[in-house]
Design an enzyme around this catalytic site. Structure first.
Site, PDB file in Angstrom:
ATOM      1  N   PRO A 114      29.378 -54.880 -53.150  1.00 56.65           N
ATOM      2  CG  PRO A 114      29.128 -56.500 -51.477  1.00 56.65           C
ATOM      3  CD  PRO A 114      29.109 -56.342 -52.917  1.00 56.65           C
ATOM      4  CD  GLU A 115      33.114 -50.383 -54.565  1.00 51.12           C
ATOM      5  OE1 GLU A 115      34.090 -50.037 -54.465  1.00 51.12           O
ATOM      6  OE2 GLU A 115      32.638 -50.422 -56.038  1.00 51.12           O
ATOM      7  NE  ARG A 149      26.132 -62.006 -61.235  1.00 48.86           N
ATOM      8  CZ  ARG A 149      26.476 -60.842 -62.085  1.00 48.86           C
ATOM      9  NH1 ARG A 149      26.224 -59.857 -61.707  1.00 48.86           N
ATOM     10  NH2 ARG A 149      27.235 -61.402 -63.025  1.00 48.86           N
TER      11      ARG A 149
END
Ligand SMILES: [Zn+2]
Length: 274
Positions: free
Chosen positions: A2-3, A112
């Protein structure tokens, strides 16, 4: 990953559903994220309090409570947030569930586990935490050509590395740095000592344009934040350079070039970005 635009869209989604809701329970999994989940602090400061506001700083989400505590979240590489009916089946990698007072749950999922959850107790200034030293928001008032020119004075780094430095400006990642520089028509390798006043103006304008376009695109992709599947619908702008090496530039048809800079793949048009 996600940016900034994705995190902004998630923030806007949460803003519609969380303020005014009370957290009446918290359930944390056993696995450690980038930091251990602060179960005790969640119980002490978040549980029993009412959510007042949801904000974003760089790629962090800040959920402020009426008792002054702040829940700080970072999505890392694969983090997701969703609001689910309390009886919806739990997903693998759901690490935290906050029970709200309307039979819904806010769930943090992270396969993750590079994301993290932190609780700032009442009275702790968020700017004195992990957020300290982060540069201005690229969509904020402080981010101006003059500011960048000041920051760059006496330095000689490549332009792209400079823009990706979070002390200079908050939250510009690799993909958006490439797209912003293409839009501005500037070479990523250009040394900042050689960037003109006019170029800094272009950079600020391009930052705003590209990020706002991405946020808009996310706003239309994600119709409703509450989703039974938990997918907040990762979205992406139609990219002009990123991942397009060898393909014709949308502007001049020259093949897009790829170079590694500071260990990151960098894409640009050798003709449009001289
Ligand atoms: Zn071109």
């Amino acid at each position: 990953m996600p940016e900034l635009p994705e995190v902004e869209v998630i923030k806007r989604g949460l803003q519609k559903h969380l303020p005014g809701r009370k957290v009446i329970g918290s359930y944390a999994g056993n696995r450690k994220l980038r930091l251990p989940i602060p179960r005790k602090d969640l119980q002490c400061f978040i549980q029993g309090a009412e959510i007042q506001a949801v904000d974003r700083r760089a790629k962090f989400l800040l959920i402020s409570m009426d008792n002054g505590a702040v829940l700080l979240l970072h999505l890392g590489m694969t983090g997701r947030l969703g609001i689910f009916p309390a009886d919806a089946p739990r997903a693998k990698h759901d690490h935290l569930r906050l029970q709200l007072d309307n039979q819904m749950q806010l769930r943090f999922n992270d396969a993750r586990r590079f994301g993290f959850i932190q609780v700032l107790p009442p009275g702790k200034n968020p700017n004195r935490t992990i957020l300290a030293g982060i540069g201005p928001e690229p969509l904020g008032k402080e981010f101006t050509p003059e500011y960048l020119r000041c920051c760059a004075a006496g330095k000689n780094r490549p332009l792209k590395n400079f823009l990706m430095d979070s002390r200079v400006v908050a939250g510009i990642g690799n993909i958006y740095a490439c797209e912003i520089l293409f839009h501005a028509g500037l070479n990523p390798q250009k040394k900042i000592s050689r960037v003109s006043k006019k170029d800094w103006e272009k950079i600020v304008a391009s930052c705003r344009h590209i990020l706002q376009k991405a946020i808009q695109c996310g706003g239309t992709t994600i119709s409703d934040f509450v989703s039974a599947s938990g997918k907040t619908g990762y979205f992406q702008l139609e990219l002009q350079t990123y991942g397009r090496q060898g393909q014709p530039c949308s502007c001049c048809a020259t093949p897009i070039a790829k170079k590694t800079m500071a260990g990151r793949a960098t894409f640009f048009c050798p003709e449009c970005q001289k």
